[in-house]
Design an enzyme around this catalytic site. Structure first.
Site, short mmCIF file in Angstrom:
data_model
loop_
_atom_site.label_atom_id
_atom_site.label_comp_id
_atom_site.label_asym_id
_atom_site.label_seq_id
_atom_site.Cartn_x
_atom_site.Cartn_y
_atom_site.Cartn_z
N HIS A 5 -69.74 52.81 32.40
CA HIS A 5 -69.80 52.02 33.63
C HIS A 5 -70.68 52.69 34.70
CE1 HIS A 5 -67.27 54.78 35.94
NE2 HIS A 5 -66.47 54.85 34.88
N GLU A 34 -59.98 54.95 29.99
CA GLU A 34 -60.33 56.36 30.15
C GLU A 34 -59.14 57.25 29.82
OE1 GLU A 34 -62.17 58.67 29.78
OE2 GLU A 34 -63.44 58.91 31.55
#
Length: 203
Positions: free
Chosen positions: A9, A79
């Site tokens: 990202h 994550e």
């Protein structure tokens, strides 16, 4: 067979300040949105067998701005859970524990390297058969994608510590002579003509 593209990202306020960000759902910064838009030209013209993304808004927004249609959100692409270290920098953590290394120690109240490796292995088990139909894109985060790169080439999760990954980069995994290999790693999109780029690393 198709390639497996790993897309990290774009920048957030915490990635810019090197703070560990897992379940905290931050938006992209204006520069992070610019980074994500730059990826659109880089990815244009590709046809994907499927596109999977982490459920965090920073990953989903990056996919949107990069021109990707997300087919499914996959919690296993989240994550690394940093537990008590969420929002802290490595430098700050080392003030309390100078020998701490996420790649071998994991995080108190969060995940161990083995636990991250287990869910990344589940991702690979789901998407590898799809490569027969073309390229697969995974939009996610630094540490979890680094573990994925390591697991793809048969290394333990801790080997992800050797695979630096910056914001808004594309990495490609594939095959050579029947072996699973890293084709390209940590590749930024080419800047738009006349656009100045920030070369500072982003955690």
């Amino acid at each position: 067979m198709g390639e497996l593209l790993l897309i990290r990202h774009g920048e957030t306020t915490w990635s810019a300040s090197l703070r560990h960000t897992s379940y905290t759902d931050l938006e992209l910064t204006p520069d992070g949105e610019r980074q994500a838009r730059t990826l659109a030209a880089f990815l244009a013209g590709r046809r994907f067998a499927t596109v999977l993304a982490s459920p965090r808004s920073r990953a989903l927004r990056t996919a949107q701005l990069a021109g990707l249609t997300v087919d499914a959100v996959d919690e296993d692409l989240s994550e690394w859970n940093y537990g008590e270290y969420e929002g802290r920098t490595t430098v700050d953590i080392h003030d309390d524990d100078p020998h701490w290394n996420i790649w071998t120690d994991g995080c108190p109240g969060g995940e161990s390297p083995a636990q991250v490796g287990e869910r990344i292995d589940r991702v690979l088990a789901r998407v590898t058969p799809l490569l027969d139909r073309g390229t697969v894109a995974l939009v996610g985060h630094a540490h979890s994608l680094r573990v994925l790169g390591a697991r793809w080439i048969g290394l333990p999760p801790s080997a992800g510590g050797r695979l630096r990954l910056e914001t808004a980069t594309v990495s490609a995994l594939g095959h050579e002579h029947g072996r699973q290999v890293i084709l390209r790693w940590n590749q930024p999109a080419p800047p738009a003509p006349g656009t100045a780029t920030d070369q500072a690393p982003r955690h």
